[in-house]
Motif scaffolding. Sequence first.
Motif, PDB file in Angstrom:
ATOM      1  N   ASP B 364       0.837  -1.196   0.000  1.00  0.00           N
ATOM      2  CA  ASP B 364       0.000   0.000   0.000  1.00  0.00           C
ATOM      3  C   ASP B 364       0.872   1.247   0.000  1.00  0.00           C
ATOM      4  O   ASP B 364       0.626   2.206  -0.729  1.00  0.00           O
ATOM      5  CB  ASP B 364      -0.927  -0.019   1.215  1.00  0.00           C
ATOM      6  CG  ASP B 364      -1.955   1.101   1.136  1.00  0.00           C
ATOM      7  OD1 ASP B 364      -2.611   1.209   0.086  1.00  0.00           O
ATOM      8  OD2 ASP B 364      -2.064   1.875   2.107  1.00  0.00           O
ATOM      9  N   ASP B 365       1.917   1.228   0.798  1.00  0.00           N
ATOM     10  CA  ASP B 365       2.803   2.385   0.869  1.00  0.00           C
ATOM     11  C   ASP B 365       3.528   2.576  -0.464  1.00  0.00           C
ATOM     12  O   ASP B 365       3.728   3.701  -0.913  1.00  0.00           O
ATOM     13  CB  ASP B 365       3.819   2.194   2.000  1.00  0.00           C
ATOM     14  CG  ASP B 365       3.988   3.492   2.794  1.00  0.00           C
ATOM     15  OD1 ASP B 365       3.268   4.461   2.495  1.00  0.00           O
ATOM     16  OD2 ASP B 365       4.852   3.525   3.691  1.00  0.00           O
ATOM     17  N   ARG B 367       2.364   1.804  -3.354  1.00  0.00           N
ATOM     18  CA  ARG B 367       1.394   2.430  -4.264  1.00  0.00           C
ATOM     19  C   ARG B 367       1.383   3.939  -4.038  1.00  0.00           C
ATOM     20  O   ARG B 367       1.412   4.732  -4.977  1.00  0.00           O
ATOM     21  CB  ARG B 367      -0.001   1.863  -4.015  1.00  0.00           C
ATOM     22  CG  ARG B 367      -1.094   2.611  -4.774  1.00  0.00           C
ATOM     23  CD  ARG B 367      -2.489   2.211  -4.326  1.00  0.00           C
ATOM     24  NE  ARG B 367      -2.810   2.635  -2.967  1.00  0.00           N
ATOM     25  CZ  ARG B 367      -3.298   3.834  -2.639  1.00  0.00           C
ATOM     26  NH1 ARG B 367      -3.477   4.756  -3.572  1.00  0.00           N
ATOM     27  NH2 ARG B 367      -3.569   4.136  -1.384  1.00  0.00           N
ATOM     28  N   LYS B 368       1.378   4.330  -2.759  1.00  0.00           N
ATOM     29  CA  LYS B 368       1.351   5.760  -2.461  1.00  0.00           C
ATOM     30  C   LYS B 368       2.595   6.443  -3.015  1.00  0.00           C
ATOM     31  O   LYS B 368       2.519   7.546  -3.550  1.00  0.00           O
ATOM     32  CB  LYS B 368       1.271   5.976  -0.954  1.00  0.00           C
ATOM     33  CG  LYS B 368      -0.100   5.648  -0.397  1.00  0.00           C
ATOM     34  CD  LYS B 368      -0.153   5.888   1.092  1.00  0.00           C
ATOM     35  CE  LYS B 368      -1.533   5.610   1.645  1.00  0.00           C
ATOM     36  NZ  LYS B 368      -1.538   5.608   3.111  1.00  0.00           N
ATOM     37  N   TYR B 369       3.723   5.768  -2.900  1.00  0.00           N
ATOM     38  CA  TYR B 369       4.951   6.374  -3.412  1.00  0.00           C
ATOM     39  C   TYR B 369       4.897   6.535  -4.925  1.00  0.00           C
ATOM     40  O   TYR B 369       5.364   7.526  -5.473  1.00  0.00           O
ATOM     41  CB  TYR B 369       6.177   5.538  -3.018  1.00  0.00           C
ATOM     42  CG  TYR B 369       6.867   6.108  -1.803  1.00  0.00           C
ATOM     43  CD1 TYR B 369       7.487   7.361  -1.879  1.00  0.00           C
ATOM     44  CD2 TYR B 369       6.885   5.447  -0.599  1.00  0.00           C
ATOM     45  CE1 TYR B 369       8.098   7.908  -0.774  1.00  0.00           C
ATOM     46  CE2 TYR B 369       7.491   5.985   0.512  1.00  0.00           C
ATOM     47  CZ  TYR B 369       8.106   7.216   0.422  1.00  0.00           C
ATOM     48  OH  TYR B 369       8.704   7.776   1.505  1.00  0.00           O
ATOM     49  N   ASP B 371       2.235   6.960  -6.676  1.00  0.00           N
ATOM     50  CA  ASP B 371       1.354   8.113  -6.907  1.00  0.00           C
ATOM     51  C   ASP B 371       2.111   9.406  -6.632  1.00  0.00           C
ATOM     52  O   ASP B 371       1.994  10.379  -7.367  1.00  0.00           O
ATOM     53  CB  ASP B 371       0.139   8.047  -5.979  1.00  0.00           C
ATOM     54  CG  ASP B 371      -0.854   6.996  -6.457  1.00  0.00           C
ATOM     55  OD1 ASP B 371      -0.566   6.346  -7.459  1.00  0.00           O
ATOM     56  OD2 ASP B 371      -1.903   6.839  -5.813  1.00  0.00           O
ATOM     57  N   LEU B 372       2.886   9.366  -5.566  1.00  0.00           N
ATOM     58  CA  LEU B 372       3.604  10.577  -5.154  1.00  0.00           C
ATOM     59  C   LEU B 372       4.528  11.067  -6.261  1.00  0.00           C
ATOM     60  O   LEU B 372       4.618  12.268  -6.523  1.00  0.00           O
ATOM     61  CB  LEU B 372       4.416  10.270  -3.884  1.00  0.00           C
ATOM     62  CG  LEU B 372       5.222  11.429  -3.306  1.00  0.00           C
ATOM     63  CD1 LEU B 372       4.316  12.571  -2.900  1.00  0.00           C
ATOM     64  CD2 LEU B 372       6.043  10.965  -2.102  1.00  0.00           C
ATOM     65  N   LYS B 374       4.078  10.768  -9.383  1.00  0.00           N
ATOM     66  CA  LYS B 374       3.260  11.454 -10.394  1.00  0.00           C
ATOM     67  C   LYS B 374       2.830  12.815  -9.875  1.00  0.00           C
ATOM     68  O   LYS B 374       2.850  13.806 -10.615  1.00  0.00           O
ATOM     69  CB  LYS B 374       2.012  10.627 -10.721  1.00  0.00           C
ATOM     70  CG  LYS B 374       2.311   9.385 -11.510  1.00  0.00           C
ATOM     71  CD  LYS B 374       1.024   8.762 -12.008  1.00  0.00           C
ATOM     72  CE  LYS B 374       1.239   7.326 -12.445  1.00  0.00           C
ATOM     73  NZ  LYS B 374      -0.006   6.582 -12.508  1.00  0.00           N
ATOM     74  N   VAL B 375       2.426  12.885  -8.621  1.00  0.00           N
ATOM     75  CA  VAL B 375       1.984  14.155  -8.047  1.00  0.00           C
ATOM     76  C   VAL B 375       3.111  15.175  -8.144  1.00  0.00           C
ATOM     77  O   VAL B 375       2.893  16.334  -8.482  1.00  0.00           O
ATOM     78  CB  VAL B 375       1.556  13.949  -6.578  1.00  0.00           C
ATOM     79  CG1 VAL B 375       1.306  15.285  -5.905  1.00  0.00           C
ATOM     80  CG2 VAL B 375       0.308  13.093  -6.510  1.00  0.00           C
ATOM     81  N   VAL B 414      12.733   9.822  -2.547  1.00  0.00           N
ATOM     82  CA  VAL B 414      11.579   9.020  -2.932  1.00  0.00           C
ATOM     83  C   VAL B 414      12.027   7.774  -3.703  1.00  0.00           C
ATOM     84  O   VAL B 414      11.566   6.666  -3.432  1.00  0.00           O
ATOM     85  CB  VAL B 414      10.594   9.868  -3.766  1.00  0.00           C
ATOM     86  CG1 VAL B 414       9.531   8.979  -4.387  1.00  0.00           C
ATOM     87  CG2 VAL B 414       9.946  10.916  -2.884  1.00  0.00           C
ATOM     88  N   ASN B 417      13.535   5.314  -1.470  1.00  0.00           N
ATOM     89  CA  ASN B 417      12.502   4.716  -0.641  1.00  0.00           C
ATOM     90  C   ASN B 417      11.729   3.644  -1.408  1.00  0.00           C
ATOM     91  O   ASN B 417      11.438   2.567  -0.885  1.00  0.00           O
ATOM     92  CB  ASN B 417      11.540   5.803  -0.159  1.00  0.00           C
ATOM     93  CG  ASN B 417      11.075   5.567   1.264  1.00  0.00           C
ATOM     94  OD1 ASN B 417      10.925   6.494   2.039  1.00  0.00           O
ATOM     95  ND2 ASN B 417      10.860   4.317   1.617  1.00  0.00           N
ATOM     96  N   TYR B 421      11.581  -0.258  -0.501  1.00  0.00           N
ATOM     97  CA  TYR B 421      10.338  -1.012  -0.302  1.00  0.00           C
ATOM     98  C   TYR B 421      10.274  -2.232  -1.211  1.00  0.00           C
ATOM     99  O   TYR B 421       9.823  -3.302  -0.801  1.00  0.00           O
ATOM    100  CB  TYR B 421       9.125  -0.114  -0.571  1.00  0.00           C
ATOM    101  CG  TYR B 421       8.724   0.748   0.607  1.00  0.00           C
ATOM    102  CD1 TYR B 421       9.160   0.453   1.887  1.00  0.00           C
ATOM    103  CD2 TYR B 421       7.885   1.836   0.433  1.00  0.00           C
ATOM    104  CE1 TYR B 421       8.790   1.241   2.961  1.00  0.00           C
ATOM    105  CE2 TYR B 421       7.501   2.631   1.500  1.00  0.00           C
ATOM    106  CZ  TYR B 421       7.961   2.336   2.776  1.00  0.00           C
ATOM    107  OH  TYR B 421       7.592   3.091   3.825  1.00  0.00           O
TER     108      TYR B 421
END
Lengths: 159, 677
Positions: B364-365, B367-369, B371-372, B374-375, B414, B417, B421
């Motif tokens: 899950d984390d 996935r957030k990374y 997304d991050l 892209k953000v 990032v 990280n 992961y």
Amino acid sequence: MDESLTVAREQSFRFKRRPMAIAAELRPDWKMGALLLILHLSSRGGRSSLRRLHILNWALRSSKNRAEFEQVREHQQPLFSFQFRFEPALGRAVNLAVGENYVEWVGGNRLQITPKGQRWVKDIIKDETVMQEEREFLARIGKDITEGIATEMITVKGY
Amino acid sequence: MLRVRHLFININTDQGVFGTRQDFFDGLNIIRAENYAGKSQVVLAIMYALGMEGMQGPSHAVPLAHALTEYLDYLVSGKKRNAKVIDSMVSLEIENGKHQFLTVQRAVAGDRNRRLMTVYEGRAITKKEGLSSARDYYVREGGAASSELGFHRLLRDFIGWDLPMAPRFNDVDCPLYLETIFPLLYVEQKLGWGRLPGRYPTWLGIRDVGRRTVEFILGLDAYATALERIAVQEEIKRLKREWASTRAQAEKSSSAVTGNVRGIPVEPVASWPPEIPPTLSVMQSAKWVTIADYLSGMRARYADLQAIEVPSTLNAEPQIRAEMVELERELAARERTVAAMYEKFEADSEEADSLQQRIEGINDDLRKYKDLRKVRRMGSHDQPEIVTGHCPTCHQELADSLLDTANKATPMTVDQNVSFYEEQIKLFTAVHANAIHNIETAEKDLRAQRGEVNRLRERIRDIRETLVSASSSPSIEAISERIRLHERIARVESQQQIFHEYIAELAQLASEWLEVQERLNALPKGALSDRDQQKLMTLQNSFHQQLTQYKMGSLDVAEVKISPGSYEPEVAGVNLSADVSASDLIRLHWAYLLGLLEVGTQKTGNHPGLLIFDEPQQQSVEETAFREMLRHAAGEKNCQIIITTSHDRAIGSFLKTIGVKHVAEFGDDRILQRLSS
């Protein structure tokens, strides 16, 4: 004493600080993105109090939290049965977002999304794959969580 | 091979019989006549007689002109007269590579069904052969290419073609229809020219029709290779699936005797048996022994028991009392073992669960990374200053983290990280897999131990029963031991049998696996085999040589390549149909079809050696280019080329100089002439 554990006096040790892995939740722009999504998708007029943001931030934080929050809502249980915490990281993210001029304080106690913040959050929304779970959750709960409800949740808890 | 030998067009009109008879020979055949004389009708009649009009579209209308269907103009002493067509038909003699002849006859106008072809074995027109062998076949209907009475099936067999199956859009595969092949053999005057490489019929719904057709004409292995590749992959998938299921069944079946199967490889192997052959073992006194040893132990015991008489309770008593004490001690020890194993099993399961949760959390984390990332890219025009590592308010350095700033540890970037992961997930997945394996092993051990505990309990119960029974009766424990032993031997034997059957099945799968690996290795590396590449190279060489000969102007000859993907001419970055001058498109068309003829008529090709150009001098191609094309065509071996032209009569002397013998010169006459009144 075991030979292999002894160290010659003249040998010197050097410790190097290794960078530390942190959760994505703790990255400033992730948190700011989440903050902007909350203001944009789940706050009337793109404006919210800090305590209301804390509740929604906690609800948004993980799939477990999201499920708990929705269960409370669906079963019409009193909202205070949702156990939430004030996350210090949110406070820092808010300060940074104010500094970056994505949000601004209005009337002393409400946080309002700025045009610059709007631009960013619209970019995020344009790509459907980004922060998908978060945005689906926020779209589902919509703008139903009012300031009144937020106050009630905090008051009952005795904060 | 296919040759056209004689065409007979027969038109009955109210003014008498009209028509024409034309002979065709090997090599270059020229039909020269003025415009409107009916040259196109001659070649169209050939195609019609072969039932090939479907190559131009799904229409069932007769493709021939009104002279064969409605009315016919003719001249009587300079005056134009009009004759009404009553009925008409075309007849064609064709020859194949075995020097066999067929005559086909098909109605054009009149009452006769136009979907019927009357076929005679032999030269029915010129030699009156096979007149009694007439048989009707049909065309332009479902089954014409496959049914016994389908004319295209007959034609296919006559030419000696073994047509490949071709995939279709939204439908099952079909044989490559003859209509898709003929556009490479016949270029129609009005719409055929300038559409390179040919006007393939699309209504048949064949995918990649151009590619399939050229592959067939040149006899390329590419399609067969592609099919083989798919088949091999399917086979590999099937074997893997069957291997896994046989392996799982073999392991599961062992639970009937609380056994344990070891040594079956997870993935299929090509050599069987593996170095350490798979075994089925059974637990005996807390140790795993092979099923064979186990069985022989039980059989020996059974034989011993059979050899002695069943003792009376009285006689057995001292011995079984002693045994009882021993058994009870062992039972207690076993139960402790089982309890300890169970505890460990529970702990392992819990660990596996928590590992699973941990993996999900990291995922899950992660996935957030992702997304991050892209953000961050999105925010680039209003990029937050924090991303550059500075505080937006005081512009001092700031860590990329929302953790307490008092904590001086620098966070990973990032990207660091994310890869951290990803490593973690790999590690935890491996640990998790290991934990699952341990759990499965522990489960088997536990089941086997419990089986032994049960057997101990049974034995103790039997002894107890014996001790309380009448002293003169036969010893119950001795009888039931015999019975239980007998039963267990039978059960284990049948299990051993089942296990051997699974092993035999695996051996069979292993030999199939070896076979499929060999097939995989035999496939060429790319899409084309060496032989295919050789052929395409020959085609390209001929193509280049001709284009130079025809003086192509709008492109550098060397830049035109035969595409290894579509087998069509291509120039990097240029749309041939759009960017090339119209006359060059005609040159390309000549060169390509003649090139296909040259390569396709060689040993492993399928080109029938027949090529028909209807009025090839299109788009004001220069005279010299046209003459060079004729010269090139006249030099082709092992083929029959039919060219119609309305070029002026002077071409006749040129044709003589390049050795063309078969020129039908009609002067100012019509080709369709009065045959009798």
